[in-house]
Design a protein around this motif. Structure first.
Motif, PDB file in Angstrom:
ATOM      1  N   LYS A 141       0.805  -1.222   0.000  1.00  0.00           N
ATOM      2  CA  LYS A 141       0.000   0.000   0.000  1.00  0.00           C
ATOM      3  C   LYS A 141       0.843   1.281   0.000  1.00  0.00           C
ATOM      4  CE  LYS A 141      -4.023  -2.058   0.232  1.00  0.00           C
ATOM      5  NZ  LYS A 141      -3.504  -3.401  -0.035  1.00  0.00           N
ATOM      6  N   PHE A 142       1.994   1.236   0.574  1.00  0.00           N
ATOM      7  CA  PHE A 142       2.900   2.391   0.588  1.00  0.00           C
ATOM      8  C   PHE A 142       2.266   3.663   1.158  1.00  0.00           C
ATOM      9  CE2 PHE A 142       4.811  -0.501  -2.360  1.00  0.00           C
ATOM     10  CZ  PHE A 142       6.153  -0.444  -2.002  1.00  0.00           C
ATOM     11  N   GLN A 183      -0.002  -8.033   8.185  1.00  0.00           N
ATOM     12  CA  GLN A 183       0.158  -6.571   8.177  1.00  0.00           C
ATOM     13  C   GLN A 183      -1.025  -5.941   7.447  1.00  0.00           C
ATOM     14  OE1 GLN A 183       3.760  -7.687   7.283  1.00  0.00           O
ATOM     15  NE2 GLN A 183       4.064  -7.425   9.460  1.00  0.00           N
ATOM     16  N   ASN A 184      -1.477  -6.649   6.436  1.00  0.00           N
ATOM     17  CA  ASN A 184      -2.593  -6.181   5.622  1.00  0.00           C
ATOM     18  C   ASN A 184      -3.477  -7.405   5.389  1.00  0.00           C
ATOM     19  OD1 ASN A 184      -2.444  -4.024   2.715  1.00  0.00           O
ATOM     20  ND2 ASN A 184      -3.985  -4.303   4.260  1.00  0.00           N
ATOM     21  N   ARG A 256      -3.452   6.949   1.466  1.00  0.00           N
ATOM     22  CA  ARG A 256      -4.261   5.855   1.999  1.00  0.00           C
ATOM     23  C   ARG A 256      -5.169   5.244   0.930  1.00  0.00           C
ATOM     24  NH1 ARG A 256      -3.472   2.867   6.192  1.00  0.00           N
ATOM     25  NH2 ARG A 256      -5.652   2.789   6.789  1.00  0.00           N
TER      26      ARG A 256
END
Ligand code: SF4
Length: 425
Positions: A141-142, A183-184, A256
């Motif tokens: 996602k950075f 994490q995601n 986001r």
């Protein structure tokens, strides 16, 4: 500049996405001097403390350590090893090697598959009532403030088969509740199988009573996952869904990739199919560029959603991230906003908890409090609950009447077993 090609299946578009990720780590390392000097202070203090004693084994662990392994080992001879998150599973082996005087080892290489293979044999000996099971690692996602994509690498999902073997073993060893970790986590994607498919498979395990998952990203909160909350009775009715800010301008600045309207829409859909569902979230206060209006939008969000739990911090620049070089807002102002936000969040939490008094909760008991006839468990919303009884409650789900609350714990008394009642949550 380091470049890396990420290839993944994007289930929003149904296409394979190829993305060239530019890791600016090399360039940013110059800025990491600040972090290293903070660490040096800690090491100096440790050295002083152990001046007249045997030198302890000193390990530096974590995401920033991952990014700075080589530099740390060169600069700080007192450090024995630097361990990145991808190498936590090797910690016993690392300590053994160090005891054999193999010094200065850098354990920060990415090898996610090897890590999971090793974790299989470690975690399956766990016999906790409530257990964690890692299903996914890394993030694509950075978000501009976050170091995870640089330190943990691109998204990687374990196979359903492997996860089910581990889940079954956890349950055989006494687990009644499993929290699927990543994490995601809702980016889980193995051979087109999503998190909702995995939840369905895990829920078929006999004697497993509860399933949770964390941490989710709003971008990956797909319809099938929302549906899973309707169809899977074992899925607990609380979702931790980080939002970070209530302002669209700040969400965009953070990269986001969703708006506040999209976030609220997910919550609405979930509430529609499961009216008793509750939410918790993470917030960054004082992100670069945050104005009074942006902050007011975050306060409004807290007022509107009434999160039952929230974790909030002042923006803290992480070396190696794009947000590191941004101009911070006035820190006195940032602190004042954090205080206001946390006061409001606390009010919501306290009101929610006070409303639980004299109501019943379904509590899964995890352990006995040392030397006392008190048992600790969690209700469906993950609230900590303590009851006093002579009966051994470990591993049991009981209906508990809540008698009192304090900031972090609900105090209650057991009424009866869940299977002795028609109680419906
Ligand atoms: Fe990924 Fe979460 Fe970090 Fe964003 S904050 S980059 S979604 S791990």
């Amino acid at each position: 500049m380091i470049k890396e090609l990420i290839i993944r299946f994007d289930y929003h578009s149904g296409k394979t996405v190829k993305k060239l990720r530019e890791l600016e780590l090399e360039k940013k390392k110059i800025n990491n001097e600040d972090e290293i000097s903070k660490l040096k202070e800690r090491i100096d203090a440790l050295q002083q403390e152990y001046e007249s004693k045997l030198k302890p084994i000193v390990l530096v662990a974590g995401c920033v350590a991952q990014a700075e392994g080589e530099i740390l080992l060169k600069k700080e001879k007192y450090i024995d090893a630097v361990i990145g998150p991808q190498s936590y599973h090797q910690i016993n082996e690392i300590i053994l090697k160090l005891e054999q005087k193999l010094r200065s080892i850098n354990f920060t290489e990415f090898d996610v598959i090897e890590k999971f293979d090793s974790l299989n044999s470690v975690k399956n000996s766990d016999n906790k009532v409530s257990s964690f099971l890692t299903i996914q690692e890394g993030c694509d996602k950075f978000c501009k403030f976050c170091v995870v994509p640089y330190t943990r690498g691109p998204e990687f999902s374990r196979s359903i088969e492997e996860i089910l073997i581990e889940a079954n073993q956890l349950v055989e060893n006494g687990a009644k509740e499993i929290t699927l970790l990543g994490q995601n986590v809702n980016a889980y994607n193995f051979e087109t199988k999503r998190l909702s498919d995995l939840i369905l498979e895990v829920s078929k395990i006999n004697n497993l009573e509860r399933i949770r998952y964390t941490t989710s990203h709003p971008r990956d909160f797909t319809e099938d996952l929302i549906e899973a909350h309707k169809n899977c009775k074992k899925l607990m009715p609380v979702i931790h869904l980080p939002v970070q800010s209530g302002s669209n301008k700040i969400l965009s600045a953070m990269n986001r990739n969703h708006t506040i309207e999209e976030y609220l829409n997910i919550l609405e859909k979930l509430k529609k199919i499961k009216p008793n569902i509750k939410f918790s979230s993470d917030f960054i206060i004082g992100y670069p560029g945050e104005t009074n209006n942006d902050f007011a939008a975050t306060m409004k969000l807290m007022n509107d959603v009434k999160f039952i739990n929230s974790y909030s911090f002042i923006f803290s620049p992480r070396p190696g991230t794009p947000a590191f070089d941004l101009n911070k807002i006035d820190q006195k102002e940032a602190k004042s906003r954090l205080t206001q936000f946390q006061k409001l969040a606390d009010e919501k939490k306290i009101n929610y908890r006070k409303n639980l008094i004299n109501k019943t909760a379904l509590v899964l008991f995890e352990n006995k409090i040392k030397d006392k006839n008190k048992y600790f468990g969690r209700d469906e919303y993950s609230n900590s609950v303590i009851v006093e009884t002579k009966e051994n409650l470990i591993g049991k789900i009981k209906v508990v009447k809540i008698l009192n609350v304090n900031h972090n714990t609900l105090l209650g008394k057991t009424i009866h077993d869940i299977n002795q009642t028609n109680y419906a949550a």
